[in-house]
Design an enzyme around this catalytic site. Structure first.
Site, mmCIF file in Angstrom:
data_model
loop_
_atom_site.group_PDB
_atom_site.id
_atom_site.type_symbol
_atom_site.label_atom_id
_atom_site.label_comp_id
_atom_site.label_asym_id
_atom_site.label_seq_id
_atom_site.Cartn_x
_atom_site.Cartn_y
_atom_site.Cartn_z
ATOM 1 N N HIS A 115 40.696 75.124 27.733
ATOM 2 C CA HIS A 115 41.327 75.886 28.810
ATOM 3 C C HIS A 115 42.479 75.131 29.457
ATOM 4 O O HIS A 115 43.367 75.732 30.061
ATOM 5 C CB HIS A 115 40.288 76.265 29.865
ATOM 6 C CG HIS A 115 39.719 75.100 30.629
ATOM 7 N ND1 HIS A 115 38.720 74.292 30.129
ATOM 8 C CD2 HIS A 115 40.026 74.596 31.854
ATOM 9 C CE1 HIS A 115 38.430 73.353 31.009
ATOM 10 N NE2 HIS A 115 39.207 73.514 32.062
ATOM 11 N N HIS A 179 41.190 66.798 42.212
ATOM 12 C CA HIS A 179 39.922 67.459 41.919
ATOM 13 C C HIS A 179 38.973 66.451 41.274
ATOM 14 O O HIS A 179 39.403 65.541 40.579
ATOM 15 C CB HIS A 179 40.114 68.701 41.050
ATOM 16 C CG HIS A 179 40.616 68.461 39.664
ATOM 17 N ND1 HIS A 179 41.819 67.859 39.377
ATOM 18 C CD2 HIS A 179 40.076 68.762 38.451
ATOM 19 C CE1 HIS A 179 42.001 67.802 38.077
ATOM 20 N NE2 HIS A 179 40.953 68.334 37.482
#
Length: 316
Positions: A115, A179
């Site tokens: 992804h 993140h």
């Protein structure tokens, strides 16, 4: 001809992670604006820098950089499976040029991407083959990691090749910003997990489902602020974006990846791809970099940013 840059964050939690309807609507509008900028630029070719998440690249052999001569999307999370429209002849030329330029890049005739490469294109256009592409993997997840300086030099070499190609080239990066996904470390992981990090290609459905559940649970905890991972840091993200916009990319050179991981999380080094993309654009001169969208989405474990940049008029 000319270059432009398109950068956007990705996250496995975009489909099922915790977020309000308002946030989801704004993310959708951001991707629509990004797609419009890409269409208006009308590239002949896309060159994309992106990471992997132990889906296509493993510790068995972990290159810092790899150019895909052919590539296939694995279809993880909410993305589709299938071959990328890779410009194989041009990709091979680029790989050879980078080696002659002093960049020790690998090449792959069977690159598998996740992804990290395809999600943003499917969100913009509904499929990942809108533009013919050359995919370039950057190791952002498996220490020891390449440095900012090496990523910058890689980007500059790619930019020089792109300028000499005679084509309109869109340079892209996906990843970041701050993140901290629950990615295991090979140093401390139990033996079973270590083996998956070393040679975990095409895991069983059971293993895939366990991984999905682990990340979804981490995102749900992050949304409430009670979590074992670092929260998304909008101040760090803003500082990084401002530095990109300044054009002074050499300022990143001496920042160690250990510092990035400590401040921006285990996924923070994905910003290497952004630095490489902007370095490619910088060879054409000064640029204007527009921030089209930003939100610190804790439930997605992602500092979600979208940028588009083009050369300034009359730049040297």
């Amino acid at each position: 001809m000319t270059l432009a840059v398109l950068c956007a964050s990705h996250t496995p939690l975009m489909q099922d992670g915790v977020a309000t309807d308002g946030v989801r609507a704004e993310v959708k509008r951001g991707f629509k604006a990004l797609a419009e900028r890409a269409e208006a630029f009308a590239p002949d070719m896309l060159i994309q820098f992106a990471p992997d998440h132990f889906n296509g690249f493993f510790y068995e052999v972990m290159p810092s950089f790899c150019v895909g001569i052919n590539a296939n999307s694995l279809g993880d999370w909410d993305t589709s499976e299938g071959p990328l429209h890779v410009m194989s002849d041009e990709a091979l030329q680029l790989g050879e040029t980078l080696l002659h330029d002093g960049l020790d890049v690998a090449v792959s005739y069977r690159m598998e991407v996740d992804h990290g490469f395809v999600q943003i294109w499917e969100r913009m256009f509904g499929n990942f083959n809108r533009f013919p592409t050359i995919p370039i993997f950057i190791n952002c997840a498996a220490p020891p990691l390449p440095t900012f300086k090496r990523a910058r030099l890689l980007g500059e070499a790619v930019g020089r090749w792109a300028l000499a190609s005679g084509k309109r080239v869109l340079i892209s990066a996906s990843g970041g910003l701050s993140h901290d996904p629950p990615t295991p470390s090979i140093v401390t992981a139990p033996d079973e997990v270590k083996e998956r990090l070393i040679s975990g290609r095409h895991p069983s459905k059971e293993v895939q489902n366990a991984r999905v559940e682990r990340v979804l649970a981490a995102g749900a905890r992050a949304a409430t602020g009670t979590t074992e991972i670092l929260p998304v840091d909008p101040a760090w993200d803003a500082s990084f974006i401002e530095q990109l916009q300044s054009g002074n990319l050499e300022a990143f050179d001496n920042i160690p990846m250990t510092e990035i991981r400590a401040k921006a999380g285990r996924g923070g080094p994905e910003v290497l791809a952004w630095v490489a993309a902007f370095a490619a654009l910088s060879v054409q001169g000064r640029y204007q970099a527009d921030l089209l969208y930003y939100e610190a989405i804790q439930g997605w474990i992602a500092g979600m940013a979208m940028m588009f940049a083009e050369p300034k008029a009359n730049s040297a």
